[in-house]
Scaffold this active site. Structure first.
Site, short mmCIF file in Angstrom:
data_model
loop_
_atom_site.label_atom_id
_atom_site.label_comp_id
_atom_site.label_asym_id
_atom_site.label_seq_id
_atom_site.Cartn_x
_atom_site.Cartn_y
_atom_site.Cartn_z
N CYS A 1 -6.47 -26.91 2.50
CA CYS A 1 -6.76 -27.32 1.11
C CYS A 1 -6.62 -26.20 0.09
O CYS A 1 -6.75 -26.43 -1.11
CB CYS A 1 -8.16 -27.94 1.02
SG CYS A 1 -9.51 -26.74 1.02
N ASP B 1 -6.25 -3.84 0.20
CA ASP B 1 -7.51 -3.14 0.51
C ASP B 1 -8.57 -3.27 -0.58
O ASP B 1 -9.73 -2.90 -0.36
CB ASP B 1 -7.23 -1.66 0.79
CG ASP B 1 -6.47 -0.96 -0.34
OD1 ASP B 1 -6.72 -1.25 -1.53
OD2 ASP B 1 -5.61 -0.10 -0.03
N TYR C 1 -5.97 -8.24 11.45
CA TYR C 1 -6.57 -8.21 10.11
C TYR C 1 -8.05 -7.81 10.15
O TYR C 1 -8.54 -7.20 9.20
CB TYR C 1 -6.33 -9.54 9.37
CG TYR C 1 -4.89 -9.61 8.94
CD1 TYR C 1 -4.44 -8.82 7.89
CD2 TYR C 1 -3.97 -10.38 9.62
CE1 TYR C 1 -3.10 -8.82 7.53
CE2 TYR C 1 -2.64 -10.40 9.27
CZ TYR C 1 -2.20 -9.62 8.22
OH TYR C 1 -0.88 -9.60 7.87
N CYS D 1 -8.09 -21.33 3.16
CA CYS D 1 -7.92 -22.54 3.97
C CYS D 1 -6.46 -22.97 3.92
O CYS D 1 -5.93 -23.23 2.84
CB CYS D 1 -8.81 -23.66 3.46
SG CYS D 1 -8.53 -25.20 4.35
N LEU E 1 5.67 10.71 -3.30
CA LEU E 1 5.84 12.02 -2.66
C LEU E 1 7.26 12.51 -2.83
O LEU E 1 7.51 13.70 -2.99
CB LEU E 1 5.50 11.93 -1.16
CG LEU E 1 4.04 11.69 -0.80
CD1 LEU E 1 3.90 11.53 0.72
CD2 LEU E 1 3.15 12.82 -1.31
N GLN F 1 0.45 -4.32 -4.32
CA GLN F 1 0.85 -4.93 -3.04
C GLN F 1 -0.21 -4.66 -1.99
O GLN F 1 -0.12 -5.18 -0.88
CB GLN F 1 2.17 -4.32 -2.56
CG GLN F 1 3.31 -4.50 -3.52
CD GLN F 1 4.50 -3.62 -3.14
OE1 GLN F 1 5.33 -4.00 -2.33
NE2 GLN F 1 4.56 -2.42 -3.70
N HIS G 1 -0.05 -9.60 -2.85
CA HIS G 1 0.03 -9.84 -1.41
C HIS G 1 -1.32 -10.29 -0.83
O HIS G 1 -1.51 -10.24 0.38
CB HIS G 1 0.53 -8.59 -0.68
CG HIS G 1 1.99 -8.32 -0.92
ND1 HIS G 1 2.63 -7.16 -0.53
CD2 HIS G 1 2.95 -9.07 -1.51
CE1 HIS G 1 3.91 -7.21 -0.87
NE2 HIS G 1 4.14 -8.35 -1.48
N1 APR Z 1 1.08 9.79 -2.85
C1 APR Z 1 2.15 9.12 -3.35
N2 APR Z 1 3.00 8.41 -2.60
C2 APR Z 1 2.79 8.39 -1.27
C3 APR Z 1 1.70 9.06 -0.66
C4 APR Z 1 0.83 9.80 -1.52
N3 APR Z 1 -0.24 10.49 -1.05
N4 APR Z 1 1.75 8.85 0.67
C5 APR Z 1 2.81 8.07 0.89
N5 APR Z 1 3.45 7.78 -0.27
C6 APR Z 1 4.63 6.94 -0.48
C7 APR Z 1 5.67 7.03 0.60
O1 APR Z 1 6.60 8.07 0.28
C8 APR Z 1 6.33 5.65 0.54
O2 APR Z 1 7.40 5.62 -0.39
O3 APR Z 1 4.17 5.61 -0.45
C9 APR Z 1 5.21 4.75 0.00
C10 APR Z 1 4.62 3.80 1.03
O4 APR Z 1 5.60 2.88 1.40
P1 APR Z 1 5.30 1.68 2.41
O5 APR Z 1 4.55 2.18 3.59
O6 APR Z 1 6.59 1.01 2.64
O7 APR Z 1 4.28 0.73 1.61
P2 APR Z 1 4.58 -0.37 0.50
O8 APR Z 1 5.77 0.00 -0.32
O9 APR Z 1 3.31 -0.62 -0.20
O10 APR Z 1 4.93 -1.63 1.40
C11 APR Z 1 5.18 -2.85 0.76
O11 APR Z 1 5.33 -3.97 2.88
O12 APR Z 1 4.50 -4.40 5.03
C12 APR Z 1 4.59 -4.83 3.72
O13 APR Z 1 3.15 -6.35 2.66
C13 APR Z 1 3.23 -5.02 3.08
O14 APR Z 1 2.52 -4.62 0.81
C14 APR Z 1 3.26 -4.09 1.88
C15 APR Z 1 4.74 -4.01 1.60
ZN ZN Z 2 -10.14 -26.48 3.20
#
Ligand code: APR
Ligand code: ZN
Length: 225
Positions: free
Chosen positions: A114, A88, A52, A111, A196, A85, A103
């Site tokens: 608490c 950042d 992290y 903590c 995409l 989700q 998330h």
């Molecule tokens: N524009 C639009 N979509 C995009 C782009 C872009 N430039 N680049 C990638 N993508 C799409 C991909 O096609 C994919 O479907 O974004 C998606 C990203 O998917 P993941 O990597 O699975 O991310 P996410 O869906 O946010 O993951 C959910 O998984 O690991 C956990 O807690 C973590 O919040 C996260 C959760």
């Molecule tokens: Zn505490």
């Protein structure tokens, strides 16, 4: 019109932050599922803190892109709920209002004893003391696999009333977020996916294909200009 937007890692891809599935879900040869769990934190807290710390540094160095900026503009309209989700905080840095961080977020420490929250340092030491109760159980304020996402009451209330639901840059792999489209549709909302490529053919009423930095500003303009 009440609009609910769910965003995922694809929203920040063009800010230079790797998505989860694109990087094969790996970090330094560890599967993300093996560092982003309460079990991993108990087994090897130093490893989890390092993971992290690295992601926090990456997010801090990244800049919001035009998709974040367009959603920030949309968030200032009445009746709009932004759920992310992403941990950042780039939507917040773009000026978005009342983002629901289901998330958690990298710039926050929690903590485990608490529930107190405070701004996370650049590097979080293992056993850092809570400023409120002094217990050494500080952890990243991140929802790990197996934990309940934050703010589900507010999210469900927004989904119940939505006229339009949009999923942007999310693969639909991780529940409960992946099921929001079905809840919104059941409640009569029109559903649209911006990605995409379509993630689940037939599940959304409409798909807008392309990079978020282009499609999101166009979509927002079509709603409010
Ligand atoms: N524009 C639009 N979509 C995009 C782009 C872009 N430039 N680049 C990638 N993508 C799409 C991909 O096609 C994919 O479907 O974004 C998606 C990203 O998917 P993941 O990597 O699975 O991310 P996410 O869906 O946010 O993951 C959910 O998984 O690991 C956990 O807690 C973590 O919040 C996260 C959760
Ligand atoms: Zn505490």
């Amino acid at each position: 019109m009440r609009i609910v937007v769910l965003t995922g890692a694809g929203l920040s891809a063009e800010s230079g932050l790797a998505t989860f599935r694109a990087s094969d879900g790996l970090w330094e040869q560890h599967r993300v599922e093996d560092v982003a769990t309460p079990q991993a934190f108990r087994r090897d807290p130093a490893l989890v803190m390092r993971f992290y710390d690295a992601r926090r540094a990456g997010a801090a160095a990244a800049q919001p892109n035009p998709a974040h900026q367009a959603l920030a503009r949309l968030s200032r309209q009445p009746g709009v709920t932004l759920i992310t989700q992403n941990v950042d905080a780039l939507l917040d840095r773009a000026g978005a209002q009342e983002v629901i961080h289901m998330h958690g977020r990298l710039d926050s420490a929690l903590c485990g004893a608490c529930g107190h929250r405070w701004p996370a340092p650049d590097r979080m030491p293992v056993g850092m003391a809570c400023p409120s109760c002094s217990s050494p159980e500080a952890r990243p304020d991140i929802v790990w696999f197996g934990e309940m996402p934050y703010h589900m009451d507010r999210i469900e209330a927004a989904l119940d009333r939505a006229d339009l639901f949009a999923a942007i840059g999310t693969s639909g792999n991780v529940y409960p977020a992946a099921g929001f489209v079905d809840i919104a549709a059941m409640n009569g909302a029109e559903t649209v996916e911006l990605n995409l490529a379509p993630t689940a053919p037939g599940r959304f009423d409409r798909v807008i294909e392309g990079p978020a930095s282009r499609t999101v500003p166009e979509w927002v303009a079509s709603l409010i200009d």
